[in-house]
Design an enzyme around this catalytic site. Structure first.
Site, PDB file in Angstrom:
ATOM      1  N   SER A   1       0.819  -1.248  -0.117  1.00  0.00           N
ATOM      2  CA  SER A   1      -0.162  -0.036  -0.049  1.00  0.00           C
ATOM      3  C   SER A   1       0.965   1.319  -0.189  1.00  0.00           C
ATOM      4  O   SER A   1       0.450   2.186  -0.617  1.00  0.00           O
ATOM      5  CB  SER A   1      -1.077   0.124   1.191  1.00  0.00           C
ATOM      6  N   GLU A   2       1.959   1.225   0.675  1.00  0.00           N
ATOM      7  CA  GLU A   2       2.988   2.197   0.816  1.00  0.00           C
ATOM      8  C   GLU A   2       4.391   1.992   0.763  1.00  0.00           C
ATOM      9  O   GLU A   2       4.658   0.844   1.653  1.00  0.00           O
ATOM     10  CB  GLU A   2       2.571   3.335   1.843  1.00  0.00           C
ATOM     11  N   THR A   3       5.251   2.562   0.194  1.00  0.00           N
ATOM     12  CA  THR A   3       6.637   2.379   0.303  1.00  0.00           C
ATOM     13  C   THR A   3       7.324   3.701   0.713  1.00  0.00           C
ATOM     14  O   THR A   3       6.991   4.760   0.125  1.00  0.00           O
ATOM     15  CB  THR A   3       7.292   2.123  -1.002  1.00  0.00           C
TER      16      THR A   3
ATOM     17  N   HIS B   1       1.049   4.850   8.329  1.00  0.00           N
ATOM     18  CA  HIS B   1       1.842   3.407   8.741  1.00  0.00           C
ATOM     19  C   HIS B   1       3.258   3.757   8.239  1.00  0.00           C
ATOM     20  O   HIS B   1       4.017   3.543   8.985  1.00  0.00           O
ATOM     21  CB  HIS B   1       0.990   2.365   8.391  1.00  0.00           C
TER      22      HIS B   1
END
Length: 299
Positions: A44-46, A75
């Site tokens: 979902s995110e990096t 997060h």
């Protein structure tokens, strides 16, 4: 080759929570290279860690969906701060304060290790702002494969759009059963998100006792469903304060459980700081677990 580190965030348990990829030495990477890496990792995110613009700050960071960069996210902030604190591998308890430079602004973070558990709490870089409402309950319900009676909670009766860096359509759902049945559905989903002006929707159920259950969908952003969305909880704090959920002065604490339907249960804590009847700050907290360390090619 670049070092690659992963954490599960908003959990104390490996293989739960929201997976996060960290590239700790991203100086020299272009925006295009970062986007390619985020798409390859497909989480979902990096988050990419760079030298800070202000020497007193711990790091400058950039955060990417698989398909786009975003100005701020919960997060990645929690997981990256826990990693940079060094407390995960340190014997005994400890505490570290730091500031991460994000595109939305500087983000103060407190990291603590107590009895082997490492957690962090950050102060959101911007206060949430309401952008609009979606009074069309019928469209909202059809877009999620639900009935009109499934939309509403004691907190708020209709969907609202809020922004705190990223923007979200916050949709009240009446029961856990309705929350579990919700699915983005075809052309009505496209019409709903177009009308809202956002690609991300966050559904919530009021469980009482200052506890909420939630789900987040953002298929157009490359995230069909997200196990934990700290930035959405920041916007949700604005909605709660706007509708009189909080006392006029002092802190109101809430808990949000997300990701249950995905098998990735996540626990997000929030403090809504009120001063003179207005929301003065939003603080988001949670734990993270180190999962892996490796290397990845430079695009």
């Amino acid at each position: 080759m670049l070092e690659l580190i992963t954490y599960d965030v908003f959990t104390d348990t490996p293989f739960l929570g929201n997976p996060l990829a960290i590239i700790p030495d991203a100086d020299g990477l272009s925006t295009a290279q970062m986007q390619v890496l985020a798409q390859e990792l497909n989480l979902s995110e990096t988050i990419f860690v760079l030298r800070p613009d202000t020497p007193a700050h711990r790091a400058k960071v950039r955060i990417f969906f698989p398909k786009a960069e975003i100005p701020f996210a919960g997060h990645p902030t929690i997981g990256c701060a826990i990693h940079l604190s060094g407390l995960v591998n340190m014997a005994g308890d400890g505490a570290v304060e730091m500031v991460l430079e994000e595109n939305a602004g500087p983000v103060p973070v407190s990291v603590r290790k107590v009895d082997g558990r490492v957690s962090a709490e950050f102060t959101a870089p911007v206060l949430p702002e309401q952008l609009g409402e979606i009074p069309d309950i019928g469209l909202t319900a059809r877009a999620l494969g639900l009935d009109p009676g499934d939309i509403s909670t004691p907190v708020v009766a209709a969907p609202e759009v809020w922004q705190a860096g990223p923007d979200y359509l916050l949709i009240p759902v009446s029961t856990r059963d309705a929350l579990a049945r919700a699915r983005p559905a075809g052309a009505d989903w496209d019409r709903l998100t177009e009308r809202a002006g956002t690609i991300s929707t966050w559904l919530f159920v009021d469980d009482g006792a200052q506890h909420f259950r939630a789900r987040m969908f953002s298929p157009a952003g490359g995230t069909p469903e997200d196990p934990a969305t700290g930035s959405a909880v920041v916007t949700f704090a604005g909605l709660l304060a706007h509708h009189g959920y909080c006392s006029a002065q002092g802190d109101t604490r809430i808990r949000v459980t997300q990701g249950v339907e995905m098998g990735r249960r996540s626990e997000i804590g929030a403090r809504l700081v009120m001063q003179g009847g207005k929301l003065a700050a939003v603080r988001i907290g949670g734990s993270a677990v180190h999962m892996s360390t490796g290397r990845i090619r430079i695009p």
